[in-house]
Design a protein around this motif. Structure first.
Motif, mmCIF file in Angstrom:
data_model
loop_
_atom_site.group_PDB
_atom_site.id
_atom_site.type_symbol
_atom_site.label_atom_id
_atom_site.label_comp_id
_atom_site.label_asym_id
_atom_site.label_seq_id
_atom_site.Cartn_x
_atom_site.Cartn_y
_atom_site.Cartn_z
ATOM 1 N N UNK A 51 -0.949 -16.154 -2.460
ATOM 2 C CA UNK A 51 -2.131 -15.072 -1.598
ATOM 3 C C UNK A 51 -1.132 -13.693 -1.470
ATOM 4 N N UNK A 52 -1.389 -13.107 -1.351
ATOM 5 C CA UNK A 52 -1.371 -11.549 -0.895
ATOM 6 C C UNK A 52 -1.903 -10.658 -0.012
ATOM 7 N N UNK A 53 -1.159 -10.990 0.853
ATOM 8 C CA UNK A 53 -2.205 -9.900 1.971
ATOM 9 C C UNK A 53 -1.129 -9.086 3.073
ATOM 10 N N UNK A 54 -2.318 -8.015 3.470
ATOM 11 C CA UNK A 54 -1.135 -6.826 4.581
ATOM 12 C C UNK A 54 -2.329 -5.794 5.168
ATOM 13 N N UNK A 55 -1.768 -4.714 5.785
ATOM 14 C CA UNK A 55 -3.511 -3.933 5.877
ATOM 15 C C UNK A 55 -3.997 -3.207 4.888
ATOM 16 N N UNK A 56 -4.617 -1.736 4.604
ATOM 17 C CA UNK A 56 -4.635 -1.016 4.151
ATOM 18 C C UNK A 56 -3.716 -0.298 3.196
ATOM 19 N N UNK A 57 -3.747 0.327 1.873
ATOM 20 C CA UNK A 57 -2.740 1.165 1.653
ATOM 21 C C UNK A 57 -1.241 0.520 1.095
ATOM 22 N N UNK A 58 -0.775 -0.890 1.386
ATOM 23 C CA UNK A 58 0.518 -1.146 1.220
ATOM 24 C C UNK A 58 0.275 -1.676 -0.726
ATOM 25 N N UNK A 59 -0.900 -1.668 -1.316
ATOM 26 C CA UNK A 59 -0.192 -2.044 -2.986
ATOM 27 C C UNK A 59 -0.495 -3.549 -3.118
ATOM 28 N N UNK A 60 -1.716 -4.345 -2.274
ATOM 29 C CA UNK A 60 -1.996 -5.497 -3.480
ATOM 30 C C UNK A 60 -2.644 -5.387 -3.902
ATOM 31 N N UNK A 118 2.935 1.152 3.799
ATOM 32 C CA UNK A 118 1.822 2.082 3.225
ATOM 33 C C UNK A 118 2.394 2.336 1.735
ATOM 34 N N UNK A 119 1.599 3.052 1.386
ATOM 35 C CA UNK A 119 2.378 4.498 0.112
ATOM 36 C C UNK A 119 0.979 4.927 -0.262
ATOM 37 N N UNK A 120 -0.419 4.970 0.063
ATOM 38 C CA UNK A 120 -1.554 5.282 0.197
ATOM 39 C C UNK A 120 -1.775 6.396 0.489
#
Length: 647
Positions: free
Chosen positions: A226-235, A476-478
């Motif tokens: 599983x990969x989780x994380x906030x918006x924009x972190x490149x999941x 966050x990279x986005x």
């Protein structure tokens, strides 16, 4: 740089003379292909040729670096007997090269291309891209730009330092032509430069990954991960790179799926650019479409009819409205209870319903109240049966039963599930069966803070164990900092879990690396909205801009306003990621998983029919999560419009 016909003849002659001087014994195939590659250095490409050509070896003949990526090129009528050593050498040589913000060149960013008369079965391709000589120009497609010129130049120079057995080969046009400017530095993006900044490419994720992302791409997992994380972190970026990594090392098809119907087509377009050698092996379908295809193939007949579903719910509500309105008067609340809790979890008996923890639902229900809800559900179910109809959950349940009865003939090498937080438990159980058991077979990607549908679950509820195989991305990279500052003010939950009960990371705790960006707000009446939208859109690149609303009715209204003002639009329902000059318009549900250089979010007055405090609180929390999703679709510019007054 675009060369004239005269300049092209000039550089091709130079290239031929250069190759003849250094490699006089090249065979015709190599000479023709390398002549074409050398000629393109006059247009800004960088070419490194192996010093011992034409001797065969376990290395590429050439490395080509430019704005559309990095290619390890082998020229041959037949592929090398051992392809993996060639690919491994290429990956190792580029592995330590760093870009901006501490990012590394991803091994999965290197495309191994075998140019010649190679023909392979598309379903068995994987480690390399077989490219006929006649299609060599596909390496230079300008529409597939991944890197600004400066990054490509820096990357080529760094590669030269790590390839001692290769040398640059360069030819010059007869006269120097001005080169296009690269990306603006993040700190230089000011108000006056916004429109220009938005015109620049933003696809460096195909080449560079954060070290944590890089590690997750290559990691081996003994079971579901599983990969989780906030918006924009490149999941999703990591998931696409992992698909290429796994696909290069395994045979068998690949599946990328999600609950959102429109999202797979967009990511398929990106994956075809990232991994052309795997394009025919990778399937991109939303989950219900996949289930429907399976059932048709297995000759299982289901009548999934949206009109019949709505009618069945409406008739059941007429019968049970009095009993349920004593608890909560809003029809939508009980529709969701049946759709996302009872059917979405695949509950079969009242006893099961009484025992479950209704995650995500704020209104507590005792046994007597659940009995009323179950009667509502039974009437809905009976109404479907009476019309010979089924709903979308029935489709997933039937597909699951089919796979239990008869597994897939050609198992998937990997199944990626994006936006997993919005998939129901019936869907998760089906996905578990599709992927089967094995190393690196199932990857689940999502973020509980971005859930835009009511209800909730944990992965363990679906029998998917991910303990010890969970990754949380935090950088966050986005979004540029101006966008994130706005989004963080949206109270979309101060804490979330990681989709399986452990603490997750929310957007306000994400690390920001992109400075600049801007968020504007507007408040006004409905009669003034059209002018405000048109004025805001005027300096923006329409093809990279989206207008997002929170209901389909509002999206339709905004689209009509823009079209009436002469602004071309495209519904997000039909967006595939292909470039055009139209503003994309749709709901936040259709914008899930996408991003745009500029976003206009329009918030109309909410129609809240809930009366109980718990139901109102749940509805408010859902709206906040939807607002956060809408805001974080913007990379560089966000316009947030609030419409006052009734329709």
């Amino acid at each position: 740089m675009v060369l004239s016909a005269h300049a092209k003849r000039h550089v091709q002659r130079q290239a031929s003379e250069l190759l003849a001087k250094h490699f006089p014994t090249l065979d015709p195939l190599r000479r023709n292909v390398l002549n074409e590659l050398v000629s393109h250095t006059a247009e800004g490409w960088h070419l490194l040729l192996r010093a011992d050509l034409p001797r065969s070896a376990d290395r590429a003949d050439a490395f080509l670096v430019g704005r559309t990526g990095v290619f390890a090129v082998v020229v041959a009528d037949q592929p090398p007997e051992q392809v993996q050593p060639v690919l491994r050498h290429a990956e190792e040589r580029f592995a330590s090269i760093r870009g901006s913000q501490g990012r590394l060149v991803a091994p999965t960013a290197i495309t191994l291309v075998v140019v010649g008369g190679v023909k392979r079965s598309p379903r068995n391709s994987g480690a390399f891209w077989a490219l006929p000589v006649a299609d060599l120009d596909q390496l230079f497609r300008r529409g597939d730009t991944r890197l600004p010129r400066r990054q490509a130049d820096d990357l080529a120079r760094a590669a030269n330092d790590r390839l001692p057995d290769y040398s640059f080969f360069v030819v010059q046009p007869p006269e120097r032509e001005p080169e296009p400017e690269g990306l603006l530095a993040a700190q230089d993006v000011t108000e006056g430069q916004l429109a220009a900044a938005l015109e620049r490419p933003f696809e460096s994720w195909m080449t560079f990954l954060h070290p944590q992302q890089h590690a997750v791409v290559k990691r081996d997992y003994g079971g579901p991960a599983r990969i989780s994380g906030p918006a924009g972190t490149g999941k999703t970026v990591v998931a696409l790179h992992r698909m290429r990594h796994v696909g290069r090392r395994n045979v068998g098809p690949l599946l990328f799926t999600t609950f959102v119907r429109t999202l797979p087509a967009v990511h398929e377009s990106a994956f075809r650019q990232l991994a052309p050698e795997l394009a025919e092996r990778a399937e991109f379908q939303n989950l219900h479409s996949w289930a429907r295809t399976l059932l048709v193939h297995r000759e299982v007949e289901l009548n999934v009819n949206p009109a019949a579903i709505d009618n069945a719910f409406a008739r059941a509500w007429l019968r049970h409205r009095g009993a349920l309105q004593e608890i909560e008067p809003a029809y939508d609340y009980w529709h969701t209870e049946v759709d996302r809790v009872i059917k979405g979890r695949g509950l079969r008996t009242l006893a099961e319903y009484k025992q479950i923890l209704r995650r995500g639902r704020r209104l507590a229900l005792g046994d007597a109240q659940r009995e009323r809800v179950w009667s509502f559900y039974e009437s809905y179910r009976d109404n479907l049966v009476a019309r010979g109809a089924h709903d979308y959950h029935d489709m997933l349940i039937a597909a699951h039963a089919e796979l239990v009865r008869q597994p897939l003939e050609s198992p998937y090498a990997m199944v990626v599930v994006d936006e997993v937080q919005d998939v129901t438990l019936t869907g998760l159980r089906l996905l578990r069966e599709i992927a089967g058991d094995g190393q690196n077979r199932l990857l689940l990607v999502g973020d509980g803070q971005q859930q835009v549908y009511p209800g909730g679950w944990r992965l363990s509820d679906a029998g998917i164990p991910v303990q010890g195989r969970g990754e949380v991305l935090k950088v966050n990279y986005r979004n540029r900092s101006g966008i994130l500052d706005f989004a963080r003010r949206i109270d979309a939950g101060n804490s979330v879990d990681d989709l399986d009960g452990a603490a997750g990371v929310v957007l306000r705790d994400a690390e920001v690396v992109n400075a600049g960006g801007r968020a504007e707000t507007w408040t006004g009446r409905r009669t003034d909205l059209a002018a405000a939208l048109v004025d805001t859109l005027r300096p923006l690149p329409h093809g990279h801009t989206a207008l997002i609303t929170f209901t389909k009715h509002d999206a339709d209204e905004c689209r009509r306003l823009l079209e009436s003002a002469g602004v071309p639009t495209q519904s997000l329902e039909h967006h595939t990621g292909e470039p055009d000059d139209r503003v994309k318009v749709g709901t936040v549900h259709r914008a899930k998983g996408l991003d745009f250089r500029a976003v206009l979010a329009v918030q109309f007055p909410a129609l809240d029919s809930a009366n109980s405090d718990a139901a109102r609180r749940e509805a408010a929390e859902l709206r906040d999560r939807q607002r956060l999703v809408a805001a974080t679709r913007a990379r560089d510019f966000l316009w947030w419009g609030v419409v006052e007054g009734a329709a």
